[in-house]
Design a protein around this motif. Structure first.
Motif, PDB file in Angstrom:
ATOM      1  N   GLY A 111      -6.861  35.610 -19.091  1.00 29.50           N
ATOM      2  CA  GLY A 111      -8.038  36.468 -19.844  1.00 29.50           C
ATOM      3  C   GLY A 111      -9.066  35.730 -20.736  1.00 29.50           C
TER       4      GLY A 111
ATOM      5  N   ASP B 269     -11.618  36.297 -24.698  1.00 32.67           N
ATOM      6  CA  ASP B 269     -12.057  37.009 -25.555  1.00 32.67           C
ATOM      7  C   ASP B 269     -13.358  36.504 -26.427  1.00 32.67           C
ATOM      8  OD1 ASP B 269      -9.421  38.471 -26.092  1.00 32.67           O
ATOM      9  OD2 ASP B 269      -8.855  36.483 -26.426  1.00 32.67           O
TER      10      ASP B 269
ATOM     11  N   TYR C  22     -14.444  41.984 -28.413  1.00 35.82           N
ATOM     12  CA  TYR C  22     -14.019  42.387 -27.018  1.00 35.82           C
ATOM     13  C   TYR C  22     -13.084  41.233 -26.147  1.00 35.82           C
ATOM     14  CZ  TYR C  22     -15.136  42.829 -21.783  1.00 35.82           C
ATOM     15  OH  TYR C  22     -14.889  42.937 -20.485  1.00 35.82           O
ATOM     16  N   SER C  23     -12.249  41.945 -25.665  1.00 36.53           N
ATOM     17  CA  SER C  23     -11.079  41.282 -24.803  1.00 36.53           C
ATOM     18  C   SER C  23     -11.426  41.629 -23.181  1.00 36.53           C
ATOM     19  CB  SER C  23      -9.586  41.438 -25.237  1.00 36.53           C
ATOM     20  OG  SER C  23      -9.792  41.065 -26.695  1.00 36.53           O
ATOM     21  N   TRP C  24     -10.847  40.892 -22.463  1.00 39.12           N
ATOM     22  CA  TRP C  24     -10.906  41.127 -21.063  1.00 39.12           C
ATOM     23  C   TRP C  24      -9.412  40.356 -20.454  1.00 39.12           C
ATOM     24  CZ3 TRP C  24     -10.293  38.425 -16.418  1.00 39.12           C
ATOM     25  CH2 TRP C  24     -10.317  39.237 -15.387  1.00 39.12           C
ATOM     26  N   GLN C  25      -8.836  41.244 -19.694  1.00 38.60           N
ATOM     27  CA  GLN C  25      -7.508  40.839 -19.173  1.00 38.60           C
ATOM     28  C   GLN C  25      -7.369  40.931 -17.443  1.00 38.60           C
ATOM     29  OE1 GLN C  25      -5.117  38.808 -20.855  1.00 38.60           O
ATOM     30  NE2 GLN C  25      -4.566  38.638 -18.824  1.00 38.60           N
ATOM     31  N   HIS C  26      -6.629  39.973 -16.930  1.00 37.90           N
ATOM     32  CA  HIS C  26      -6.292  40.157 -15.416  1.00 37.90           C
ATOM     33  C   HIS C  26      -4.888  40.312 -15.257  1.00 37.90           C
ATOM     34  CE1 HIS C  26      -5.318  38.878 -11.268  1.00 37.90           C
ATOM     35  NE2 HIS C  26      -6.367  39.376 -11.122  1.00 37.90           N
TER      36      HIS C  26
ATOM     37  N   SER D 195      -9.178  44.254 -16.671  1.00 38.24           N
ATOM     38  CA  SER D 195      -9.301  45.613 -17.674  1.00 38.24           C
ATOM     39  C   SER D 195     -10.123  44.943 -18.940  1.00 38.24           C
ATOM     40  CB  SER D 195      -7.922  46.225 -17.953  1.00 38.24           C
ATOM     41  OG  SER D 195      -8.290  47.280 -18.881  1.00 38.24           O
ATOM     42  N   SER D 196     -11.176  45.752 -19.245  1.00 44.11           N
ATOM     43  CA  SER D 196     -11.807  45.727 -20.586  1.00 44.11           C
ATOM     44  C   SER D 196     -11.028  46.126 -21.712  1.00 44.11           C
ATOM     45  CB  SER D 196     -13.263  45.825 -20.633  1.00 44.11           C
ATOM     46  OG  SER D 196     -13.900  44.954 -19.783  1.00 44.11           O
TER      47      SER D 196
ATOM     48  N   SER E  57      -4.118  43.833 -29.177  1.00 46.95           N
ATOM     49  CA  SER E  57      -5.138  43.963 -27.983  1.00 46.95           C
ATOM     50  C   SER E  57      -4.919  45.203 -27.455  1.00 46.95           C
ATOM     51  CB  SER E  57      -5.274  42.736 -27.281  1.00 46.95           C
ATOM     52  OG  SER E  57      -5.340  41.553 -27.703  1.00 46.95           O
TER      53      SER E  57
ATOM     54  N   PHE F 151      -6.232  47.507 -23.994  1.00 44.55           N
ATOM     55  CA  PHE F 151      -6.908  47.534 -23.025  1.00 44.55           C
ATOM     56  C   PHE F 151      -7.331  48.925 -22.145  1.00 44.55           C
ATOM     57  CE2 PHE F 151      -5.202  43.375 -23.292  1.00 44.55           C
ATOM     58  CZ  PHE F 151      -6.409  42.592 -23.206  1.00 44.55           C
TER      59      PHE F 151
END
Length: 415
Positions: A308, A310, A331-335, A352-353, A378, A380
């Motif tokens: 992911g 940030d 902002y964060s994004w993770q797989h 997912s954001s 965090s 999501f």
């Protein structure tokens, strides 16, 4: 006469400072998550790691430190805490059944070893014995409580903010011994249901040191550091995830499905020094080993939190010459990847954001390098699995993940 006067000046300049040796008391607040692994003779060959809970806590500490040399410190501590870390289950389809497993109170007894990064800032590791009380509550007239002992290890950064007070940020990983007699009060033999619990927490605390201004302060030079400029950084961390599993048609809310692990992270950013304050922006990327695991005879199913990134802003205040206390968010994004042992393999993956907020302490160790510790929470966006399962309605099964993570990193500033 000039030589004598010069010696007096040196002594007058060296006397002020912060003496880390002595007794202190501290008070802090923190947040984190735990992960329960369940197994036992009730289902041979089956284990689930984990059942996750999250929450906040308050803690009080009494300790003693002693400087064994100009830069090395040894100490002991005792602390007690109360909190709200819990796992909850609500099932509307069963007449409104609700239950939660909660950490109520506990204590730790430990030692720590520290190294003065500057005369006013300490980096340290710690470890020792941990004890925790748990309680199961339901609305069905059934409940129980138990306790578990184990060990904790951790690391932190502590910095002086005036003549007697310090501010610290501290991470602890706690592992409790197996609870194999959980159902003994109901006549079940030991080993029927086993419970293994681990916990990841971060605390921010203020400590009052009774003789910090009594002399004996470190006399080496504090690095001169200008926070303005571009930097690159890297570090490692650990933490836990908690997935809230929901089904609107069935009226089910389970918070939650837990996972834990370590990760590595790289970052690039820019800070602007504004006198007493520092503002900046950063971008980071990570690869994580945080996972939830269900083991069954012949294989296992994993929910992996793998990679992911940030994009975050931060604002900080200089608490002394070389140390910054800051808050950050963005902002964060993770797989995520749901997979099983061969021959099944990958089942489902998605991104997912969300957002992250956090706080940290960072201190300069040279005119180009800093080290620090940082906590992030965090959250999501919800993932709806209804279409993947062929369900006739939306929100038949959803997952909303949150993370509690701590990282220790180093940064190199270019200018």
């Amino acid at each position: 006469m000039s030589a004598a006067h010069a010696a007096d000046v040196v002594q007058e300049q060296a006397a002020p400072g912060f003496n880390w040796s002595g007794v202190y008391v501290g008070f802090g607040v923190g947040a984190g998550a735990n992960v329960h692994k369940i197994s036992g003779d009730i289902l041979p060959g089956v284990s689930l790691n984990g059942i996750g809970g999250e929450g906040i806590f308050g803690q009080a500490t009494v300790g003693y430190d002693y400087m064994v040399s100009q830069r090395f410190l040894l100490g002991g501590l005792i602390d007690t805490h109360v909190g709200t870390l819990k796992t909850s289950l609500d099932v509307g389809a069963l007449g409104g059944l609700s239950a939660d497993v909660k950490e109520t109170y506990g204590f730790d007894v430990g030692v720590r070893a520290g190294y003065l990064l500057t005369p006013s800032t300490l980096g340290y590791v710690l470890g020792g014995y941990a004890w925790q009380k748990y309680k199961l509550d339901t609305n069905a007239g059934f409940g129980m409580d138990w306790d578990q002992g184990g060990y904790f290890v951790g690391a932190g950064v502590e910095t002086a903010i005036n003549s007697n007070w310090t501010l610290k940020g501290e991470y602890r990983y706690t592992r409790f011994s197996t609870k194999d007699d959980l159902l003994s009060q109901f006549g079940a033999p030991d080993g029927t249901l086993n419970l293994d619990t681990s916990r990841h927490t971060f605390e921010v605390a203020l400590s009052y040191r009774f003789n910090a201004n009594d002399g004996g302060a470190a006399s080496f030079e504090t690095p001169s550091y200008n926070w303005t400029g571009f930097y690159v950084g890297g570090g490692f961390g650990a933490g836990a995830s908690v997935h809230s599993i929901d089904s609107d048609p069935l009226g089910v809310n389970f918070n939650g499905l837990g996972g834990e692990g370590v990760f590595g992270e790289g970052s690039i950013g820019y800070d602007q020094d504004m006198g007493s304050w520092v503002a900046g922006i950063l971008v980071d990327a990570r690869y994580s080993g945080m996972t939830s695991k269900l083991e069954v005879p012949g294989g296992q199913i994993n929910l992996d939190t793998d990679y992911g990134f940030d994009v975050l802003g931060r604002i900080g205040m200089k608490v002394n010459e070389s140390t910054l206390a800051y808050a950050l968010g963005g902002y964060s994004w993770q797989h995520f990847d749901l997979n099983a042992s061969d021959p099944i393999g990958d089942i489902l993956d998605w991104g997912s954001s969300g957002f992250s907020v956090g706080a940290g302490l960072e201190t300069a160790v040279s005119d180009k390098m800093t080290v620090g510790i940082e906590y992030r929470y965090s959250q999501f966006a919800k993932k709806d699995f209804s279409s993947d399962l062929g369900a006739p309605v939306d929100d038949f099964l959803t997952s909303t993940p949150s993370f509690h993570t701590v990282r220790i990193d180093a940064k190199y500033k270019f200018n």
